[in-house]
Design a protein around this motif. Structure first.
Motif, PDB file in Angstrom:
ATOM      1  N   GLU A 271       0.638  -1.310  -0.057  1.00  0.00           N
ATOM      2  CA  GLU A 271      -0.027  -0.067  -0.120  1.00  0.00           C
ATOM      3  C   GLU A 271       0.871   1.340   0.065  1.00  0.00           C
ATOM      4  O   GLU A 271       0.461   2.286  -0.902  1.00  0.00           O
ATOM      5  CB  GLU A 271      -0.866   0.015   1.180  1.00  0.00           C
ATOM      6  CG  GLU A 271      -2.312  -0.836   1.142  1.00  0.00           C
ATOM      7  CD  GLU A 271      -3.219  -0.535   2.202  1.00  0.00           C
ATOM      8  OE1 GLU A 271      -3.008   0.186   3.055  1.00  0.00           O
ATOM      9  OE2 GLU A 271      -4.395  -0.610   1.675  1.00  0.00           O
ATOM     10  N   MET A 272       1.788   1.235   0.883  1.00  0.00           N
ATOM     11  CA  MET A 272       2.885   2.559   0.704  1.00  0.00           C
ATOM     12  C   MET A 272       3.469   2.650  -0.550  1.00  0.00           C
ATOM     13  O   MET A 272       3.614   3.771  -1.103  1.00  0.00           O
ATOM     14  CB  MET A 272       3.824   2.110   1.963  1.00  0.00           C
ATOM     15  CG  MET A 272       3.421   2.350   3.285  1.00  0.00           C
ATOM     16  SD  MET A 272       2.960   3.861   3.797  1.00  0.00           S
ATOM     17  CE  MET A 272       4.484   4.629   3.955  1.00  0.00           C
ATOM     18  N   LEU A 273       3.931   1.612  -1.138  1.00  0.00           N
ATOM     19  CA  LEU A 273       4.544   1.559  -2.419  1.00  0.00           C
ATOM     20  C   LEU A 273       3.562   2.084  -3.645  1.00  0.00           C
ATOM     21  O   LEU A 273       3.877   3.099  -4.443  1.00  0.00           O
ATOM     22  CB  LEU A 273       5.129   0.239  -2.825  1.00  0.00           C
ATOM     23  CG  LEU A 273       6.299  -0.352  -1.914  1.00  0.00           C
ATOM     24  CD1 LEU A 273       6.459  -1.856  -2.555  1.00  0.00           C
ATOM     25  CD2 LEU A 273       7.534   0.484  -2.078  1.00  0.00           C
ATOM     26  N   ASP A 274       2.395   1.635  -3.657  1.00  0.00           N
ATOM     27  CA  ASP A 274       1.491   1.853  -4.648  1.00  0.00           C
ATOM     28  C   ASP A 274       0.803   3.570  -4.398  1.00  0.00           C
ATOM     29  O   ASP A 274       0.554   4.094  -5.179  1.00  0.00           O
ATOM     30  CB  ASP A 274       0.200   1.129  -4.735  1.00  0.00           C
ATOM     31  CG  ASP A 274       0.321  -0.345  -4.856  1.00  0.00           C
ATOM     32  OD1 ASP A 274       1.507  -0.600  -5.636  1.00  0.00           O
ATOM     33  OD2 ASP A 274      -0.345  -1.214  -4.641  1.00  0.00           O
ATOM     34  N   ALA A 275       1.037   4.088  -3.176  1.00  0.00           N
ATOM     35  CA  ALA A 275       0.737   5.481  -2.794  1.00  0.00           C
ATOM     36  C   ALA A 275       1.687   6.307  -3.398  1.00  0.00           C
ATOM     37  O   ALA A 275       1.267   7.432  -3.949  1.00  0.00           O
ATOM     38  CB  ALA A 275       0.438   5.554  -1.490  1.00  0.00           C
ATOM     39  N   ALA A 276       2.851   5.936  -3.613  1.00  0.00           N
ATOM     40  CA  ALA A 276       3.887   6.968  -4.015  1.00  0.00           C
ATOM     41  C   ALA A 276       4.661   6.722  -5.376  1.00  0.00           C
ATOM     42  O   ALA A 276       4.882   7.499  -5.937  1.00  0.00           O
ATOM     43  CB  ALA A 276       4.803   7.068  -2.883  1.00  0.00           C
ATOM     44  N   ILE A 277       4.465   5.365  -5.780  1.00  0.00           N
ATOM     45  CA  ILE A 277       5.310   4.902  -6.961  1.00  0.00           C
ATOM     46  C   ILE A 277       4.015   4.628  -8.044  1.00  0.00           C
ATOM     47  O   ILE A 277       3.557   3.647  -8.039  1.00  0.00           O
ATOM     48  CB  ILE A 277       6.117   3.629  -6.758  1.00  0.00           C
ATOM     49  CG1 ILE A 277       7.073   3.725  -5.572  1.00  0.00           C
ATOM     50  CG2 ILE A 277       6.956   3.301  -7.963  1.00  0.00           C
ATOM     51  CD1 ILE A 277       7.981   2.936  -5.210  1.00  0.00           C
ATOM     52  N   LYS A 278       3.905   5.533  -8.915  1.00  0.00           N
ATOM     53  CA  LYS A 278       2.853   5.642  -9.900  1.00  0.00           C
ATOM     54  C   LYS A 278       3.369   5.775 -11.386  1.00  0.00           C
ATOM     55  O   LYS A 278       2.513   5.831 -12.273  1.00  0.00           O
ATOM     56  CB  LYS A 278       1.828   6.641  -9.630  1.00  0.00           C
ATOM     57  CG  LYS A 278       1.277   6.446  -8.295  1.00  0.00           C
ATOM     58  CD  LYS A 278       0.005   7.207  -8.287  1.00  0.00           C
ATOM     59  CE  LYS A 278      -0.666   7.154  -6.862  1.00  0.00           C
ATOM     60  NZ  LYS A 278      -1.502   6.066  -6.740  1.00  0.00           N
TER      61      LYS A 278
END
Length: 294
Positions: A221-228
């Protein structure tokens, strides 16, 4: 998040909205754009706008369909990404993946009357996989929507391209400080603004979550929130490599030097895979799994 949150892509987004509002949704779309365009975000927003009954053509962001699409749990939304059969092999979408997708698309939708498929990095499909997909594009089940994401559609068969509505996303002309969380996560990678330090701190936080063996879902979730975007992924890998090397030089009682060296190699492999046009999301998530020893 509604599809209008991607209005910086101009006419492409307006065309998608108009198609929904006029009940003219096609069975297949090809969303093409450079590495720094949020093709996946647009595809999800489009799916939500198609399925949302509270605010059709836009997506309300709060109904069950919109929420489930956002968190990746919508029953009738299928995501296909490149895979590798072994270490060192180039990631690609293979025939058996498309075959499995075809089986799913033939099933009766659990909710509503549509099955939606998103094929990330579709230009990595093998020729055999493309040939198989062509059969579904030629004779789709009623209500089916297939969305292909690509950086270079010339790698796709012309017969596939001709059966899709092409949507071109141009790179962002600029970023305003008042944009949504998605834009903020892109800003964190802007070296000219001096925010490289922010990405290093972010990578350090992710590494600490890995060390603490927190649930992979929470890390994801943390990754998906910032790495787009690929740009975000490259910046994250740079930040992670910096943090790992700092730990290696200074010593860290929680991670052995051998593990740190292995992790740096995993980072380099993730970077190589992305350069070979692999899915940046898959590469980043796979990196975290390897660093966790999985």
């Amino acid at each position: 998040m509604g599809i209008s949150d991607f209005s910086e892509y101009g006419n492409s987004i307006r065309r998608l909205k108009t198609a929904i509002l006029n009940s003219m949704v096609s069975h297949a779309y090809l969303i093409e754009g450079d590495y720094n365009t949020d093709k996946h975000g647009v595809a999800l927003a489009f799916a939500a706008a198609v399925l949302c009954r509270e605010n059709p053509g836009e997506g309300c962001g709060v109904c069950r369909s919109c929420r489930n699409i956002k968190n990746g749990s919508y029953e009738d939304l299928y995501l296909t990404e490149p895979e590798s059969k072994g270490a060192g092999q180039t990631l690609s979408i293979k025939d058996e993946q498309i075959e499995n997708l075809q089986v799913r698309l033939k099933s009766v939708p659990t909710r509503g009357d549509r099955n939606i498929a998103i094929i990330s990095d579709s230009d990595s499909m093998t020729v055999r996989a493309q040939t198989r997909l062509l059969k579904t594009l030629e004779e789709p089940n009623p209500g089916t929507v297939i969305i292909l994401l690509s950086e270079n559609s010339e790698l796709l068969l012309q017969t596939i391209r001709s059966r899709c509505v092409k949507v071109r996303l141009n790179s962002y002309a600029g970023e305003n400080t008042g944009e949504s969380m998605r834009a903020c996560s892109r800003t964190v990678t802007d070296r000219e603004d001096g925010s490289e330090t922010d990405m290093r701190a972010y990578a350090d936080g992710i590494l600490k979550m890995i060390i603490n063996k927190e649930y992979f879902f929470d890390v994801k979730e943390m990754l998906d929130a910032a790495i787009k975007s690929r740009k975000d992924a490259y910046a994250f890998l740079d930040g992670m490599e910096f943090v790992l090397e700092r730990y290696l030089r200074s010593g860290n009682g929680l991670i052995t030097s051998g593990a740190l060296t292995d992790d740096i190699q995993y980072v380099e492999k993730a970077r190589r895979d992305i350069r070979r046009n692999a899915s940046f999301r898959y590469c980043v998530r796979n990196l975290v799994l390897k660093m966790r020893g999985i």
